[in-house]
Design an enzyme around this catalytic site. Sequence first.
Site, PDB file in Angstrom:
ATOM      1  N   HIS A   6       0.835  -1.199   0.000  1.00  0.00           N
ATOM      2  CA  HIS A   6       0.000   0.000   0.000  1.00  0.00           C
ATOM      3  C   HIS A   6       0.874   1.255   0.000  1.00  0.00           C
ATOM      4  O   HIS A   6       2.073   1.201   0.284  1.00  0.00           O
ATOM      5  CB  HIS A   6      -0.921   0.031   1.229  1.00  0.00           C
ATOM      6  CG  HIS A   6      -2.175  -0.752   1.044  1.00  0.00           C
ATOM      7  ND1 HIS A   6      -2.265  -2.076   1.406  1.00  0.00           N
ATOM      8  CD2 HIS A   6      -3.378  -0.415   0.534  1.00  0.00           C
ATOM      9  CE1 HIS A   6      -3.489  -2.519   1.140  1.00  0.00           C
ATOM     10  NE2 HIS A   6      -4.176  -1.532   0.606  1.00  0.00           N
ATOM     11  N   LYS A  27      -0.797   5.002   4.406  1.00  0.00           N
ATOM     12  CA  LYS A  27      -1.745   4.107   5.063  1.00  0.00           C
ATOM     13  C   LYS A  27      -1.349   3.929   6.526  1.00  0.00           C
ATOM     14  O   LYS A  27      -0.206   3.594   6.835  1.00  0.00           O
ATOM     15  CB  LYS A  27      -1.819   2.758   4.350  1.00  0.00           C
ATOM     16  CG  LYS A  27      -2.899   1.852   4.921  1.00  0.00           C
ATOM     17  CD  LYS A  27      -3.307   0.768   3.941  1.00  0.00           C
ATOM     18  CE  LYS A  27      -4.443  -0.076   4.511  1.00  0.00           C
ATOM     19  NZ  LYS A  27      -5.663   0.697   4.746  1.00  0.00           N
TER      20      LYS A  27
END
Length: 232
Positions: free
Chosen positions: A131, A135
């Site tokens: 990600h 995040k």
Amino acid sequence: MKIALVGYGKMGKIIDEIAQNRGHEVVARLKETPTKESLNNADVVIEFSNPEAAFENIKVCLENNIPVICGTTGWLDKKPEIEKITLDNNSAFLYGSNFSLGVNLFFALNENLAKLMNNVNEYSCQLEEIHHIHKLDAPSGTAISIAEGIIENSKYEAWKLDETKDNELGIFAIRENEVPGTHSVFYRSEVDEIEIKHTAFNRNGFALGAVIASEWIVDKKGIFSMKDVLGL
């Protein structure tokens, strides 16, 4: 429909655009905890905020009998309490670790593969998720959902971040540039490897799924998931 957006970051702005393109009216765009007044008689709330704010945001909406679609991850220790509040208020709640239609089909594929591999002892399983560096939680909610799908259908008893032992399922979380989300499941033996993988190209798929879920939940009562929306 009249949609209230609670948590108005990058995802909220994409949801806003998609909802309007599908003919809905966005009646609230909130960065703070909602109130009955600030929700502006919405038919449904789509909640994408942060782990610290999610519980209180959802609670207020359900207590005002407004259905909630929640895509915030990292707060699930309080999910049983939210489910009780949902039932006590005869409202509706749908949590998704990932609202992408492709990811939810991937969840189903993952569970079926886990069943197939359960009796083949030569293979061990690992998960990898990549990600963007912004995040906040690791592993991602999506990776946890994938892990739970494997655990329910295999010899693995629990998941663990990074290195594992015995019947623990390893999740490796990588944070890299602006990657929207890539999830892979590997089954490895001494002679070969089976891999299933989902790669998101942008956030639009997540946003579209959240709007589709909000269209589906209106006039329903209870606790739901994207499996209900997609009939999986």
